[in-house]
Design a protein around this motif. Structure first.
Motif, PDB file in Angstrom:
ATOM      1  N   ALA A 226     -21.329  12.135  -9.409  1.00  0.00           N
ATOM      2  CA  ALA A 226     -21.478  10.686  -9.254  1.00  0.00           C
ATOM      3  C   ALA A 226     -22.054  10.351  -7.884  1.00  0.00           C
ATOM      4  N   PRO A 227     -22.723   9.205  -7.757  1.00  0.00           N
ATOM      5  CA  PRO A 227     -23.287   8.815  -6.462  1.00  0.00           C
ATOM      6  C   PRO A 227     -22.197   8.556  -5.432  1.00  0.00           C
ATOM      7  N   GLN A 228     -22.535   8.836  -4.164  1.00  0.00           N
ATOM      8  CA  GLN A 228     -21.636   8.580  -3.049  1.00  0.00           C
ATOM      9  C   GLN A 228     -22.194   7.435  -2.206  1.00  0.00           C
ATOM     10  N   ALA A 229     -21.383   7.013  -1.254  1.00  0.00           N
ATOM     11  CA  ALA A 229     -21.830   5.977  -0.330  1.00  0.00           C
ATOM     12  C   ALA A 229     -23.059   6.460   0.431  1.00  0.00           C
ATOM     13  N   GLU A 230     -23.929   5.508   0.755  1.00  0.00           N
ATOM     14  CA  GLU A 230     -25.142   5.820   1.513  1.00  0.00           C
ATOM     15  C   GLU A 230     -25.333   4.752   2.594  1.00  0.00           C
ATOM     16  N   PRO A 231     -25.188   5.102   3.880  1.00  0.00           N
ATOM     17  CA  PRO A 231     -24.927   6.435   4.402  1.00  0.00           C
ATOM     18  C   PRO A 231     -23.515   6.926   4.051  1.00  0.00           C
ATOM     19  N   PRO A 232     -23.300   8.254   4.131  1.00  0.00           N
ATOM     20  CA  PRO A 232     -22.003   8.800   3.732  1.00  0.00           C
ATOM     21  C   PRO A 232     -20.855   8.205   4.540  1.00  0.00           C
ATOM     22  N   CYS A 233     -19.727   8.029   3.880  1.00  0.00           N
ATOM     23  CA  CYS A 233     -18.504   7.641   4.583  1.00  0.00           C
ATOM     24  C   CYS A 233     -17.315   8.239   3.851  1.00  0.00           C
ATOM     25  N   ARG A 234     -16.194   8.289   4.537  1.00  0.00           N
ATOM     26  CA  ARG A 234     -15.007   8.888   3.933  1.00  0.00           C
ATOM     27  C   ARG A 234     -13.788   8.034   4.253  1.00  0.00           C
ATOM     28  N   LEU A 235     -12.791   8.142   3.405  1.00  0.00           N
ATOM     29  CA  LEU A 235     -11.521   7.473   3.641  1.00  0.00           C
ATOM     30  C   LEU A 235     -10.752   8.267   4.684  1.00  0.00           C
ATOM     31  N   ASP A 236     -10.501   7.637   5.828  1.00  0.00           N
ATOM     32  CA  ASP A 236      -9.880   8.327   6.955  1.00  0.00           C
ATOM     33  C   ASP A 236      -8.393   8.036   7.065  1.00  0.00           C
ATOM     34  N   ALA A 237      -7.988   6.791   6.758  1.00  0.00           N
ATOM     35  CA  ALA A 237      -6.589   6.418   6.911  1.00  0.00           C
ATOM     36  C   ALA A 237      -6.250   5.229   6.035  1.00  0.00           C
ATOM     37  N   VAL A 238      -4.975   5.147   5.685  1.00  0.00           N
ATOM     38  CA  VAL A 238      -4.394   4.000   4.990  1.00  0.00           C
ATOM     39  C   VAL A 238      -3.327   3.418   5.911  1.00  0.00           C
ATOM     40  N   VAL A 239      -3.375   2.108   6.106  1.00  0.00           N
ATOM     41  CA  VAL A 239      -2.469   1.439   7.035  1.00  0.00           C
ATOM     42  C   VAL A 239      -1.448   0.630   6.247  1.00  0.00           C
ATOM     43  N   LEU A 240      -0.174   0.817   6.590  1.00  0.00           N
ATOM     44  CA  LEU A 240       0.912   0.108   5.931  1.00  0.00           C
ATOM     45  C   LEU A 240       1.702  -0.676   6.962  1.00  0.00           C
ATOM     46  N   ASP A 241       1.931  -1.960   6.687  1.00  0.00           N
ATOM     47  CA  ASP A 241       2.642  -2.854   7.598  1.00  0.00           C
ATOM     48  C   ASP A 241       4.116  -2.973   7.201  1.00  0.00           C
ATOM     49  N   SER A 242       4.946  -3.214   8.198  1.00  0.00           N
ATOM     50  CA  SER A 242       6.360  -3.494   7.951  1.00  0.00           C
ATOM     51  C   SER A 242       6.974  -4.119   9.198  1.00  0.00           C
ATOM     52  N   PRO A 243       7.939  -5.038   9.030  1.00  0.00           N
ATOM     53  CA  PRO A 243       8.704  -5.500  10.194  1.00  0.00           C
ATOM     54  C   PRO A 243       9.460  -4.357  10.861  1.00  0.00           C
ATOM     55  N   THR A 244       9.743  -3.302  10.095  1.00  0.00           N
ATOM     56  CA  THR A 244      10.423  -2.110  10.623  1.00  0.00           C
ATOM     57  C   THR A 244       9.595  -0.876  10.250  1.00  0.00           C
ATOM     58  N   PRO A 245       8.473  -0.666  10.949  1.00  0.00           N
ATOM     59  CA  PRO A 245       7.559   0.411  10.539  1.00  0.00           C
ATOM     60  C   PRO A 245       8.181   1.801  10.573  1.00  0.00           C
ATOM     61  N   GLY A 246       9.082   2.049  11.509  1.00  0.00           N
ATOM     62  CA  GLY A 246       9.726   3.354  11.560  1.00  0.00           C
ATOM     63  C   GLY A 246      10.555   3.624  10.323  1.00  0.00           C
ATOM     64  N   ASP A 247      11.243   2.592   9.843  1.00  0.00           N
ATOM     65  CA  ASP A 247      12.067   2.735   8.642  1.00  0.00           C
ATOM     66  C   ASP A 247      11.199   2.971   7.412  1.00  0.00           C
ATOM     67  N   LEU A 248      10.100   2.199   7.283  1.00  0.00           N
ATOM     68  CA  LEU A 248       9.202   2.397   6.159  1.00  0.00           C
ATOM     69  C   LEU A 248       8.564   3.785   6.216  1.00  0.00           C
ATOM     70  N   ALA A 249       8.172   4.214   7.410  1.00  0.00           N
ATOM     71  CA  ALA A 249       7.568   5.542   7.556  1.00  0.00           C
ATOM     72  C   ALA A 249       8.540   6.637   7.128  1.00  0.00           C
ATOM     73  N   ALA A 250       9.805   6.507   7.509  1.00  0.00           N
ATOM     74  CA  ALA A 250      10.803   7.503   7.116  1.00  0.00           C
ATOM     75  C   ALA A 250      11.003   7.500   5.603  1.00  0.00           C
ATOM     76  N   HIS A 251      10.983   6.306   4.999  1.00  0.00           N
ATOM     77  CA  HIS A 251      11.162   6.189   3.553  1.00  0.00           C
ATOM     78  C   HIS A 251      10.017   6.878   2.817  1.00  0.00           C
ATOM     79  N   TRP A 252       8.780   6.584   3.199  1.00  0.00           N
ATOM     80  CA  TRP A 252       7.636   7.233   2.554  1.00  0.00           C
ATOM     81  C   TRP A 252       7.605   8.729   2.859  1.00  0.00           C
ATOM     82  N   GLY A 253       7.994   9.100   4.063  1.00  0.00           N
ATOM     83  CA  GLY A 253       8.048  10.515   4.386  1.00  0.00           C
ATOM     84  C   GLY A 253       8.995  11.263   3.464  1.00  0.00           C
ATOM     85  N   SER A 254      10.139  10.650   3.161  1.00  0.00           N
ATOM     86  CA  SER A 254      11.099  11.266   2.243  1.00  0.00           C
ATOM     87  C   SER A 254      10.545  11.339   0.827  1.00  0.00           C
ATOM     88  N   LEU A 255       9.911  10.247   0.371  1.00  0.00           N
ATOM     89  CA  LEU A 255       9.365  10.232  -0.989  1.00  0.00           C
ATOM     90  C   LEU A 255       8.241  11.258  -1.158  1.00  0.00           C
TER      91      LEU A 255
END
Length: 250
Positions: free
Chosen positions: A152-181
């Protein structure tokens, strides 16, 4: 058990035509696949390829869909789903249930199994674990992107998904939760690697998947295209389908 790899991010829009046209113009490419099976859920979709990762946009075609309810709850802000391929989705599902996160959907089609977890219990975005038979290598089969995604065709010029950003009032808690999952290690700065794509957890007023970071050989060109499509552009990024797309050189 190997670390799950973030392969796909699913976004939701009220209708498909406008965001599909805009994203195709920004990326300079065409969609790689549409999933006809989604009609049974009252949805339609389109998938764009970014190397060996994928961006999906879904839109409801009838009332009462899960995606439609997500739009109502979120006000159209935030990504819908983070999709990880792995060796054993059922094992991941059992581990999630042991953490109090139930399974809400299983999809088996041919050599594919997808297991979706309860979005409210996941927090920020729904998590899906999936596996395609023969898909251990990143250039191997990946059923959600179609039988011939490698051509299938790719982006032109090429690009890649580097990061996904997730927000939370308590980011450390959310990060620990996703880390466990996900069974992955989260660093002190609330960052984790999900098989080649970073997960970044940051402070925010509400929990949501707020942004995607793309690396491109020519981010200025992509920004110019976004502006030409009438998208809101500022500070090296643009808004589309409920999330911010941050473009970086690379």
């Amino acid at each position: 058990m190997a670390t799950p790899r973030l392969r796909q991010v699913c976004l939701v829009a009220p209708a498909l035509a406008a965001p599909e046209r805009a994203l195709a113009a920004v990326l300079g490419t065409a969609p790689c696949h549409r999933d006809p099976h989604l009609a049974r859920y009252g949805l339609e979709n389109v998938i764009f390829r970014l190397g060996d990762r994928f961006i999906e946009i879904v839109a409801p075609t009838e009332d009462g869909t899960a995606a439609g309810r997500f739009l109502e709850r979120s006000g159209g802000r935030g990504g819908y789903m983070a999709i990880f391929d792995c060796e054993d989705p059922e094992r991941r599902a059992r581990d999630a249930e042991a953490l109090g996160v139930p399974v809400v959907n299983r999809l088996r089609v041919d050599a594919y199994l997808g297991v979706q977890l309860h979005p409210k219990a996941c927090r920020a975005a729904m998590i899906e674990f999936n596996r395609t038979e023969g898909g251990a290598a990143l250039d191997g089969p990946y059923w959600p992107a179609g039988p011939d995604w490698q051509a299938a065709p790719q982006a032109e010029p090429p690009c890649r998904l580097d990061a996904v950003v997730l927000d939370s009032p308590t980011p450390g808690d959310l990060a620990a939760h996703w880390g466990s999952l996900l069974g992955i290690t989260v660093a002190d700065d609330h960052r984790a690697d999900a098989g080649g794509v970073a997960l970044r957890f940051q402070p925010g007023r509400k929990e949501c998947l707020s942004a995607l970071s793309l690396r491109s050989a020519d981010p200025d060109l992509l920004l110019a295209r976004a502006g030409a499509e009438g998208l809101a552009v500022d500070r090296g990024g643009f808004e589309l389908a409920g999330v911010r797309w941050q473009l970086e050189q690379g």
